[in-house]
Structure formats: structure tokens, C-alpha cells
Design a protein around this motif. Structure first.
Motif, mmCIF file in Angstrom:
data_model
loop_
_atom_site.group_PDB
_atom_site.id
_atom_site.type_symbol
_atom_site.label_atom_id
_atom_site.label_comp_id
_atom_site.label_asym_id
_atom_site.label_seq_id
_atom_site.Cartn_x
_atom_site.Cartn_y
_atom_site.Cartn_z
ATOM 1 N N SER A 1 27.424 -51.815 118.215
ATOM 2 C CA SER A 1 28.045 -51.799 119.519
ATOM 3 C C SER A 1 29.549 -52.022 119.484
ATOM 4 N N TYR B 1 33.954 -46.901 121.652
ATOM 5 C CA TYR B 1 32.697 -47.594 121.930
ATOM 6 C C TYR B 1 31.516 -46.698 121.568
ATOM 7 N N LEU C 1 27.261 -45.971 121.757
ATOM 8 C CA LEU C 1 26.100 -46.194 122.620
ATOM 9 C C LEU C 1 25.216 -47.266 121.997
ATOM 10 N N HIS D 1 23.484 -42.843 129.890
ATOM 11 C CA HIS D 1 24.280 -43.924 129.289
ATOM 12 C C HIS D 1 25.231 -43.363 128.228
ATOM 13 N N ALA D 2 24.758 -42.385 127.496
ATOM 14 C CA ALA D 2 25.617 -41.764 126.478
ATOM 15 C C ALA D 2 26.830 -41.088 127.114
ATOM 16 N N TYR E 1 28.338 -41.955 129.960
ATOM 17 C CA TYR E 1 29.300 -42.984 130.375
ATOM 18 C C TYR E 1 30.090 -43.489 129.164
ATOM 19 N N THR E 2 29.400 -43.637 128.050
ATOM 20 C CA THR E 2 30.063 -44.114 126.836
ATOM 21 C C THR E 2 31.131 -43.126 126.392
ATOM 22 N N LYS E 3 30.766 -41.865 126.330
ATOM 23 C CA LYS E 3 31.710 -40.821 125.927
ATOM 24 C C LYS E 3 32.893 -40.755 126.894
ATOM 25 N N ASN F 1 35.343 -43.645 126.524
ATOM 26 C CA ASN F 1 36.247 -43.413 125.390
ATOM 27 C C ASN F 1 37.314 -42.376 125.750
ATOM 28 N N ASN G 1 33.445 -45.341 134.532
ATOM 29 C CA ASN G 1 32.806 -45.172 133.224
ATOM 30 C C ASN G 1 32.594 -46.496 132.489
ATOM 31 N N TYR H 1 28.986 -47.894 131.563
ATOM 32 C CA TYR H 1 28.700 -48.360 130.200
ATOM 33 C C TYR H 1 28.111 -49.776 130.227
#
Ligand code: MN3
Length: 259
Positions: A34, A56, A58, A85-86, A88-90, A93, A121, A125
Motif C-alpha cells: 500500500s 499509490y 491499490l 477502487h482501482a 480512484y487509485t489511478k 496518482n 479521487n 481511494y
């Protein structure tokens, strides 16, 4: 200038990482799964601001996708984690990169849109990390700590009144959003709030204990438009041990106040 090592050691100052630290993940898990990774190697040379950039990852789901069945099916959890969720992570970043470019170029034309994108975002995340940790398979009713029960009775009159209040808040979220039980360090009590989108109506200083995602993607495959049926089922997979531990940790947080 901050090196990669310093950036990783000071993750709290970079935002997000400090929150991860309160999610019950081990430091080893954080480091492996993480914690943000630098976008450049440590020996990439001196001092471009890009050395501060972190990326960050996932976080893994803390249980198998099918673990919450029959209340939430594996396909919903699979899509929710690996797609939503992926994303939001992307996008978190990407937004951080865009903000760094804006700083480097002193180009503030898009700062309003980028600030909102950061809230949306980063909210997506963090919210999903807490939401996923707030659930588990076949929770034991006895795992609700005495301290949590006492706090809920104090703040809402009884556990059942808390549950009714939280359920109503979740049911009545306008459009997409969340119901949130949070500890308020300055109020020395918990609050139940409705969060619209991934961040609107949030309270400064609130430390989330229990979050329920009522975006349609969280339940549409299982319950279609019947949000009430989803919420009723969701209570069966609440991880009370997790919520109890969060309350204990949250009560140790102090927000400085100067008169
Ligand atoms: Mn969601």
C-alpha cells in the motif's frame, strides 16, 4: 530536496499514507502493498521535484471476493475493487502528477478543477479502503467492544437507535454517496453524517470508523434499485472488531487547540 527514502519515511506529510497507517494494515503490508512507490529510482540524480512524487497502489482486499456472500456477491466485490477502487487509485496518482506539473510550470489555470479532482479521487481511494476493512465474513456479534457499545449508547441512546439512525442516513443519501460514523476529537463524541459523492458534506477532523458505500455500483447487481434491501443485508457483514479497534485508536488522536 527530499530523496525517495525521506519521502517514504515521511509519508504522512505527503497525505493518504498516514490514513493507511490507521487502517489496521501492518507496516510490512504497507511497505509491500500500500505504501507509495517513488516514480524515480533513489539514485536518479539530484533534486528535481519529481523525486518527491509517489504512486499509490491499490490495496488488496482483506478477504476473498466471495467472502461476503450471500449478502454481497463475489462479482460485485470483484468489480468494486478491481474496477472502481482501482480507477480512484489511478486517478489520484494522475491528479497528483497534474498538480506537480502545475506547480513546476506555475500554471494555475486548472487549479480549481484539479483541487476538486484531488478531493474526489483521494476520497474514493481512502473511503473504499475503510469500507472494505469495515466488512468481513460471518462476523461474531460478540466482537463489538464494550467501549464501542458504551459510546454508541451515550451518543444515540441505544445500539438500536444508532442502527436506525445510520440506516436512515444511508437510505436517504441523495444520489451517490456514503453514510459515515466518525469520531470527532474536538467534540469527544461520534457523529453520523451523509457524504455525497466521495467527499462532499465531510466534516473537518472527523476520523471515520464505519463507512457504508451507497453508490449504485455497490449493490445494483445484487439488489437493483432496492437500496433498503442492500443496507439490511450489509448489517450482516459489518466487522465490529474492526470498528471497535478504530474507535480505540481514534480516541488517542488529539487535535491541538490554542486559546
Ligand atoms: Mn464504491
Amino acid at each position: 530536496m527530499i530523496t525517495r527514502r525521506e519521502a517514504l519515511q515521511n509519508g504522512a506529510a505527503l497525505g493518504g499514507w498516514s490514513i493507511l497507517g490507521s487502517l489496521g494494515l501492518s507496516s510490512a503490508a504497507l511497505a509491500q502493498e500500500s505504501a507509495p512507490a517513488a516514480t524515480q529510482p533513489a539514485d536518479a540524480g539530484e533534486a528535481s521535484s519529481e523525486m518527491m512524487m509517489v504512486e499509490y497502489a491499490l490495496p488488496p482486499l482483506p478477504y476473498p471476493y466471495e467472502a461476503l456472500e450471500p449478502y454481497i456477491n463475489g462479482r460485485t466485490m470483484h468489480i468494486h475493487h478491481l474496477k472502481h477502487h482501482a480507477a480512484y487509485t489511478k486517478n489520484l496518482n494522475n491528479t497528483l502528477v497534474q498538480l506537480q506539473l502545475a506547480r513546476d510550470r506555475q500554471d494555475w489555470n486548472n487549479v480549481q478543477a484539479l483541487s476538486r479532482a484531488l478531493s474526489f479521487n483521494a476520497g474514493g481511494y481512502v473511503n473504499h479502503i475503510i469500507f472494505f476493512c469495515n466488512m468481513c465474513a460471518a462476523p461474531k456479534s460478540g466482537s463489538l467492544s464494550g467501549e464501542l457499545m458504551k459510546q454508541l449508547q451515550q451518543d444515540y441512546g441505544s445500539f438500536e437507535k444508532f442502527k436506525d439512525h445510520f440506516t436512515a442516513a444511508a437510505l436517504k443519501v441523495e444520489g451517490n454517496g456514503w453514510a459515515v460514523l466518525a469520531w470527532q476529537p474536538l467534540l469527544m463524541r461520534t457523529t453520523i453524517t451523509q457524504m455525497q459523492s466521495q467527499m462532499d458534506l465531510n466534516l473537518v477532523g472527523a476520523i471515520p470508523l464505519l463507512m457504508l458505500d451507497v453508490w449504485e455500483h455497490a449493490y445494483y447487481l445484487d439488489y437493483q434499485n432496492q437500496r433498503d434491501k442492500y443496507i439490511e443485508a450489509w448489517w450482516n457483514v459489518v466487522n465490529w472488531k474492526d470498528i471497535s479497534e478504530r474507535l480505540g485508536d481514534a480516541k488517542n488522536v488529539r487535535i491541538p487547540v490554542r486559546n
